[in-house]
Design an enzyme around this catalytic site. Structure first.
Site, PDB file in Angstrom:
ATOM      1  N   HIS A  15      47.948  42.654  26.295  1.00 41.83           N
ATOM      2  CA  HIS A  15      47.880  41.438  25.503  1.00 41.83           C
ATOM      3  C   HIS A  15      48.995  41.395  24.460  1.00 41.83           C
ATOM      4  O   HIS A  15      49.252  42.377  23.767  1.00 41.83           O
ATOM      5  CB  HIS A  15      46.520  41.344  24.812  1.00 41.83           C
ATOM      6  CG  HIS A  15      46.299  40.032  24.145  1.00 41.83           C
ATOM      7  ND1 HIS A  15      46.181  38.863  24.869  1.00 41.83           N
ATOM      8  CD2 HIS A  15      46.229  39.681  22.843  1.00 41.83           C
ATOM      9  CE1 HIS A  15      46.030  37.862  24.021  1.00 41.83           C
ATOM     10  NE2 HIS A  15      46.051  38.328  22.794  1.00 41.83           N
ATOM     11  N   ALA A  68      39.701  46.062  25.525  1.00 40.64           N
ATOM     12  CA  ALA A  68      40.705  46.702  24.665  1.00 40.64           C
ATOM     13  C   ALA A  68      41.716  45.696  24.140  1.00 40.64           C
ATOM     14  O   ALA A  68      42.296  44.923  24.904  1.00 40.64           O
ATOM     15  CB  ALA A  68      41.413  47.812  25.441  1.00 40.64           C
ATOM     16  N   VAL A  70      44.737  45.950  23.173  1.00 39.13           N
ATOM     17  CA  VAL A  70      46.102  46.018  23.704  1.00 39.13           C
ATOM     18  C   VAL A  70      46.139  45.765  25.209  1.00 39.13           C
ATOM     19  O   VAL A  70      47.209  45.775  25.803  1.00 39.13           O
ATOM     20  CB  VAL A  70      46.782  47.382  23.422  1.00 39.13           C
ATOM     21  CG1 VAL A  70      46.872  47.631  21.924  1.00 39.13           C
ATOM     22  CG2 VAL A  70      46.062  48.527  24.117  1.00 39.13           C
ATOM     23  N   GLU A  71      44.983  45.554  25.826  1.00 48.05           N
ATOM     24  CA  GLU A  71      44.991  45.300  27.263  1.00 48.05           C
ATOM     25  C   GLU A  71      44.588  43.840  27.523  1.00 48.05           C
ATOM     26  O   GLU A  71      45.405  42.951  27.377  1.00 48.05           O
ATOM     27  CB  GLU A  71      44.104  46.345  27.974  1.00 48.05           C
ATOM     28  CG  GLU A  71      44.641  47.766  27.721  1.00 48.05           C
ATOM     29  CD  GLU A  71      43.941  48.852  28.505  1.00 48.05           C
ATOM     30  OE1 GLU A  71      43.810  48.742  29.720  1.00 48.05           O
ATOM     31  OE2 GLU A  71      43.533  49.849  27.867  1.00 48.05           O
ATOM     32  N   MET A  72      43.326  43.600  27.876  1.00 48.31           N
ATOM     33  CA  MET A  72      42.948  42.219  28.182  1.00 48.31           C
ATOM     34  C   MET A  72      42.370  41.491  26.958  1.00 48.31           C
ATOM     35  O   MET A  72      42.308  40.263  26.939  1.00 48.31           O
ATOM     36  CB  MET A  72      41.997  42.205  29.383  1.00 48.31           C
ATOM     37  CG  MET A  72      42.688  42.727  30.647  1.00 48.31           C
ATOM     38  SD  MET A  72      41.562  43.149  32.003  1.00 48.31           S
ATOM     39  CE  MET A  72      41.085  41.524  32.574  1.00 48.31           C
TER      40      MET A  72
END
Lengths: 335, 335
Positions: free
Chosen positions: A102, A142, A144-146
């Site tokens: 993200h 998360a 920093v992910e989705m």
């Protein structure tokens, strides 16, 4: 040398044929065949993954799981799906050192391949998830992910009316089947189909002596004699267990448990499909198999490995690309 | 009313059956059937796209093009491919108002669907590309999209040795087939397979009176009588031409040509697969088909449209979801 290695392979083959005949090993119904999978030095990739009792696989659930695996609307941005970092065109990884998620934030670790992840009990580099289901909960949420809170994920999927019949078919009899638990169950069920049997190494282990080169056979021997098989053994070429690996800055499992014993402790990665999953190591710091071999030789087994030995190990590890899953892209409901 | 519309449809069907019998129309060999495609009020989606003489389609080229369409290493970040914004799970779009690209920068316009793009001559919302080949050159290089200079794109693909046999097969006899020109030719060849024939509207146009609802048939009439078919006609429900559309801030084709006449001039979008391609309009400002209808009624045809008429038009436009391409995910060469 070569005859000796054949005898050893012959022995391990015999042991493995016996292990493979244990009920539940190939049927994909046993919940914990890992003990079997990692016993002995080498084993072929089973053609079915173990299935936990509380998440039986059905075609409807696998189909729904495939849809959700490819569903970018499970991310805050609407463009990141499981498939972004665990790309089935690229060996189930993203082929960059550490993933971009993200807002193009970088994650701290190299995306482990989803291929054959179903054969591991511990998931993530630090082993913090005990199942594929538990694993799938992580990246969706998360930041920093989705970056999608689970309540919102459920709301989004419920808002796409076209999903309703798929959840009903995948979780029959449930009054309110669109739950976060069922979302990750379906994704995990799909991931249990992402296995890659029949690589040249397995063909060799099954008795086809020409399936891999003489150099690769020699590399298998070097790999064993240097001590690599202490951790890289079994069907996954991995014990699937946590092991100290003092490389880089990442404190590994310690960050989860706070236990000093867990400092720089990581799950042993699979080496199956290795040529497809560069770069290597938990931090993606090794761009090539050769670099990874050098680091492992120095840090982990404390052995000298000369160029001929290195080339042989590379030849051996290049024999690990199995049949890739044939995935037809799902058409996702519009609204 | 209904009998009248049937007569009109019958007439246009007849015209279209005649057009469809023109040599080259269905064979996918003619270079410019657009004149045929956009004639008359409505036409069925041909089952093959026109193919330009300088880029003949072969199975090898289509296969290579599919690989490149899914190739994230064609982007600076290594995670964005054509498929990121033209997602075949989502009607060939990304279903967000304006696309997110490199560094999560937002593009200025809504990603047009790749589905049936092969039936258009002009590509992009401002029509600045005259072919799919020319279109494909854009997003790979655009800083807010894939951000990959074309020289570097060629270098990257050349660096992946496994691509070499695919380029040789796709461009036989060429001494140095890995060129930017061939990359976009292959992608365009693949995109010419991304067509969606046989939607309910086409089944109706072919004579199955029950393929769409009475409300949808009524909607088709309203759509025609309100003047929407001045632009939204032919097989694509689009002339494929540039038209003034004074909505939002975007100056459209003017930004390319600098000609004041081109201010707020945009290519008429296809309405095929409309239910799959929300949000709508060049700026993605209409979240639903209803919102898009209201804006078009006010800005473009200057007509009042009551709720019953709107519902009928929606029913008509919902009959445009055709057979989606069945795409098996390509396995990309590792290195």
């Amino acid at each position: 040398m070569k005859h000796g290695s054949f005898a050893i392979i012959g022995m391990s083959l015999l042991i493995w044929v016996m292990a493979a005949c244990t009920p539940g090993f190939f049927e994909g119904t046993s919940t914990t065949p890992l003990e079997q999978v990692v016993k002995g030095p080498l084993a072929t990739v089973p053609d079915k993954a173990p299935v936990p009792a509380d998440n039986p696989m059905t075609p409807a659930k696998v189909e729904l799981g495939k849809m959700l695996y490819f569903e970018p609307r499970l991310s805050e941005s609407g463009i990141i799906s499981c498939h972004t970092c665990h790309n089935l065109s690229l060996g189930g990884t993203d082929r960059i050192p550490t993933s971009l998620g993200h807002d193009f934030q970088t994650g701290g670790r190299n995306a482990p391949t989803v291929l054959n992840a179903a054969f591991f009990n511990l998931q993530f580099w630090d082993g913090r998830a005990a199942s594929l289901e538990e694993q799938a909960e992580g990246p969706i949420q998360a930041g920093v992910e989705m970056a999608m809170p689970k309540e919102l994920a459920v709301e989004v999927i419920k808002g796409i009316k076209g999903y309703s019949p798929y959840f009903q078919a995948a979780f029959p009899g449930e009054e309110d089947p669109i739950t976060f638990e069922n979302i990750v169950k379906a994704i995990a069920a799909f991931e249990r189909t992402l296995i890659t049997p029949n690589d040249p190494l397995d063909q060799y282990l099954r008795g086809d002596e020409n399936a891999i080169s003489a150099q690769a056979i020699e590399g298998m021997d070097v790999f064993r004699l240097k001590g690599c098989m202490r951790c890289h053994k079994g069907a996954m070429l991995s014990t699937g267990e946590l092991t100290k690996f003092e490389h880089g800055q990442d404190l590994g499992a310690f960050k989860v448990t706070g236990d000093p014993e867990d400092k720089m402790v990581f799950r042993v990665p699979t080496l199956r499909n290795l040529p497809l999953t560069a770069p290597y190591l938990h931090d993606g710091s090794a761009a090539t198999i050769e670099e990874a071999i050098h680091i492992m030789a120095e840090v982990q087994v404390d052995k000298e490995i000369n160029l001929a030995e290195e080339a042989a190990i590379v030849a051996f590890l290049e024999s690990t690309v199995g049949d890739q899953p044939k995935i037809v892209i799902p058409i996702l409901p519009a609204d």
